[in-house]
Design a protein around this motif. Sequence first.
Motif, mmCIF file in Angstrom:
data_model
loop_
_atom_site.group_PDB
_atom_site.id
_atom_site.type_symbol
_atom_site.label_atom_id
_atom_site.label_comp_id
_atom_site.label_asym_id
_atom_site.label_seq_id
_atom_site.Cartn_x
_atom_site.Cartn_y
_atom_site.Cartn_z
ATOM 1 N N SER A 1 77.467 54.687 107.197
ATOM 2 C CA SER A 1 78.651 53.792 107.459
ATOM 3 C C SER A 1 79.240 53.147 106.421
ATOM 4 C CB SER A 1 78.239 53.511 109.324
ATOM 5 O OG SER A 1 77.916 55.175 109.492
ATOM 6 N N ILE A 2 77.936 51.598 106.222
ATOM 7 C CA ILE A 2 78.034 50.680 105.259
ATOM 8 C C ILE A 2 78.555 50.508 104.109
ATOM 9 C CG2 ILE A 2 77.211 49.167 105.052
ATOM 10 C CD1 ILE A 2 74.993 48.669 107.426
ATOM 11 N N HIS A 3 77.935 51.816 103.337
ATOM 12 C CA HIS A 3 78.484 51.840 102.187
ATOM 13 C C HIS A 3 80.220 52.459 102.379
ATOM 14 C CE1 HIS A 3 78.505 53.374 98.082
ATOM 15 N NE2 HIS A 3 78.958 55.056 98.465
ATOM 16 N N GLN A 4 80.335 53.551 103.234
ATOM 17 C CA GLN A 4 81.804 53.930 104.187
ATOM 18 C C GLN A 4 82.876 52.761 103.853
ATOM 19 O OE1 GLN A 4 83.181 56.822 102.799
ATOM 20 N NE2 GLN A 4 84.651 56.929 103.955
ATOM 21 N N SER A 5 82.334 52.477 104.719
ATOM 22 C CA SER A 5 83.315 50.758 104.774
ATOM 23 C C SER A 5 83.707 50.152 104.267
ATOM 24 C CB SER A 5 82.010 49.696 106.296
ATOM 25 O OG SER A 5 82.974 48.929 106.295
ATOM 26 N N TYR B 1 78.873 43.066 99.615
ATOM 27 C CA TYR B 1 77.898 44.269 99.630
ATOM 28 C C TYR B 1 76.691 43.657 98.740
ATOM 29 C CZ TYR B 1 77.311 48.335 97.040
ATOM 30 O OH TYR B 1 77.106 49.578 95.895
ATOM 31 N N ALA B 2 76.084 43.007 98.182
ATOM 32 C CA ALA B 2 75.567 42.511 97.679
ATOM 33 C C ALA B 2 74.133 42.105 98.667
ATOM 34 C CB ALA B 2 75.346 40.741 97.214
ATOM 35 N N CYS B 3 74.668 42.181 100.250
ATOM 36 C CA CYS B 3 73.548 41.520 101.321
ATOM 37 C C CYS B 3 73.836 42.757 101.346
ATOM 38 C CB CYS B 3 73.864 41.461 102.099
ATOM 39 S SG CYS B 3 74.393 39.503 101.902
ATOM 40 N N TYR B 4 74.589 44.181 102.003
ATOM 41 C CA TYR B 4 74.381 45.174 101.758
ATOM 42 C C TYR B 4 72.585 45.987 101.116
ATOM 43 C CZ TYR B 4 74.861 50.327 101.256
ATOM 44 O OH TYR B 4 74.850 52.298 100.865
ATOM 45 N N ARG B 5 73.447 45.327 99.847
ATOM 46 C CA ARG B 5 72.132 46.463 98.621
ATOM 47 C C ARG B 5 70.930 45.376 99.136
ATOM 48 N NH1 ARG B 5 72.392 50.345 97.692
ATOM 49 N NH2 ARG B 5 70.584 49.998 95.677
ATOM 50 N N GLN B 6 70.743 44.134 99.344
ATOM 51 C CA GLN B 6 69.232 43.613 99.721
ATOM 52 C C GLN B 6 68.893 44.105 101.202
ATOM 53 O OE1 GLN B 6 66.703 41.844 99.076
ATOM 54 N NE2 GLN B 6 68.755 41.243 97.172
ATOM 55 N N LEU B 7 69.851 44.805 101.999
ATOM 56 C CA LEU B 7 69.228 44.917 102.891
ATOM 57 C C LEU B 7 68.503 46.221 102.968
ATOM 58 C CD1 LEU B 7 68.282 44.314 106.174
ATOM 59 C CD2 LEU B 7 70.706 45.607 106.483
ATOM 60 N N PHE C 1 69.509 35.629 103.159
ATOM 61 C CA PHE C 1 70.354 35.238 102.611
ATOM 62 C C PHE C 1 71.445 36.101 103.334
ATOM 63 C CE2 PHE C 1 72.205 38.557 99.168
ATOM 64 C CZ PHE C 1 73.286 37.316 98.854
ATOM 65 N N ILE C 2 70.656 37.227 103.727
ATOM 66 C CA ILE C 2 71.569 39.197 104.611
ATOM 67 C C ILE C 2 72.290 37.889 105.591
ATOM 68 C CG2 ILE C 2 71.579 41.465 105.212
ATOM 69 C CD1 ILE C 2 68.840 41.551 104.044
ATOM 70 N N LYS C 3 71.569 37.351 106.063
ATOM 71 C CA LYS C 3 72.478 37.234 107.698
ATOM 72 C C LYS C 3 73.361 35.850 107.027
ATOM 73 C CE LYS C 3 68.220 37.627 110.780
ATOM 74 N NZ LYS C 3 67.373 36.872 111.594
ATOM 75 N N THR D 1 83.741 51.571 100.831
ATOM 76 C CA THR D 1 84.154 51.775 99.859
ATOM 77 C C THR D 1 85.453 51.692 100.259
ATOM 78 O OG1 THR D 1 82.724 53.680 99.378
ATOM 79 C CG2 THR D 1 84.459 54.330 98.479
ATOM 80 N N VAL D 2 85.901 52.099 101.532
ATOM 81 C CA VAL D 2 88.129 52.063 102.152
ATOM 82 C C VAL D 2 88.041 50.713 102.708
ATOM 83 C CG1 VAL D 2 87.466 54.044 102.484
ATOM 84 C CG2 VAL D 2 86.721 52.654 104.059
ATOM 85 N N ARG D 3 86.896 49.154 102.218
ATOM 86 C CA ARG D 3 86.899 48.098 102.399
ATOM 87 C C ARG D 3 87.860 47.925 103.958
ATOM 88 N NH1 ARG D 3 86.694 45.222 97.568
ATOM 89 N NH2 ARG D 3 86.637 46.347 95.971
ATOM 90 N N ASP D 4 87.706 48.313 105.020
ATOM 91 C CA ASP D 4 88.436 47.957 106.106
ATOM 92 C C ASP D 4 87.817 47.523 107.293
ATOM 93 O OD1 ASP D 4 85.595 49.612 107.159
ATOM 94 O OD2 ASP D 4 86.484 51.469 107.606
ATOM 95 N N GLY D 5 86.742 45.988 106.529
ATOM 96 C CA GLY D 5 86.419 45.350 107.359
ATOM 97 C C GLY D 5 85.071 45.730 108.730
ATOM 98 N N LYS D 6 84.882 47.340 108.762
ATOM 99 C CA LYS D 6 84.062 47.013 109.295
ATOM 100 C C LYS D 6 82.940 47.119 109.167
ATOM 101 C CE LYS D 6 86.923 50.741 112.047
ATOM 102 N NZ LYS D 6 87.210 51.558 111.666
ATOM 103 N N ALA D 7 81.917 46.838 107.661
ATOM 104 C CA ALA D 7 80.852 46.387 107.225
ATOM 105 C C ALA D 7 79.837 45.672 107.308
ATOM 106 C CB ALA D 7 80.997 45.872 105.596
ATOM 107 N N LYS D 8 80.525 44.065 107.912
ATOM 108 C CA LYS D 8 79.656 43.534 109.269
ATOM 109 C C LYS D 8 79.341 43.630 110.341
ATOM 110 C CE LYS D 8 80.248 38.996 110.202
ATOM 111 N NZ LYS D 8 81.064 37.638 110.468
ATOM 112 N N GLU D 9 79.598 44.333 110.473
ATOM 113 C CA GLU D 9 79.647 44.325 112.291
ATOM 114 C C GLU D 9 78.087 45.270 112.434
ATOM 115 O OE1 GLU D 9 81.682 47.425 115.497
ATOM 116 O OE2 GLU D 9 82.892 46.110 115.309
ATOM 117 N N ILE D 10 79.169 46.824 111.663
ATOM 118 C CA ILE D 10 77.596 47.639 111.327
ATOM 119 C C ILE D 10 75.654 46.793 110.724
ATOM 120 C CG2 ILE D 10 76.696 49.653 110.088
ATOM 121 C CD1 ILE D 10 79.974 50.499 109.652
ATOM 122 N N MET D 11 76.134 46.054 109.938
ATOM 123 C CA MET D 11 75.273 45.252 108.744
ATOM 124 C C MET D 11 74.797 44.668 109.889
ATOM 125 S SD MET D 11 74.024 45.544 105.393
ATOM 126 C CE MET D 11 73.845 44.131 105.373
#
Length: 115
Positions: free
Chosen positions: A27-31, A91-97, A83-85, A33-43
């Motif tokens: 879900s984070i990766h998809q977010s 995206y870098a924080c997603y990769r680190q997590l 750093f992630i928090k 990719t499409v830049r829908d702004g939902k990545a933070k919430e899922i992270m």
Amino acid sequence: MIECKKEAITKGIVDQWMNEWGILRKSIHQSHTVRDGKAKEIMLQAIQLYESFVLNASNRQDLPLENEQYEILPVNAIERLSFIKTRPGQYACYRQLDELFIETKKKCARLRLKH
């Protein structure tokens, strides 16, 4: 050293935890990719999943994780988690997590052999 509980890091438990991460990860990766702004919430959900696993595996319930004394944590995990928090939507924080999940899974396997 805050030791981990061997019964909390069985292969089955770790695999279930990684499966939960896998769902969030997609879900984070998809977010991103499409830049829908939902990545933070899922992270934020993924960070909570990571921290709760570490605490449960260490027989601790006191958040936040603040020191490197947890046997289950990989190298520099607290610094990396901090750093992630600070920027969970990046995206870098997603990769680190993602790396923290992978390294923690490997650490669990090593600890199962040790205990």
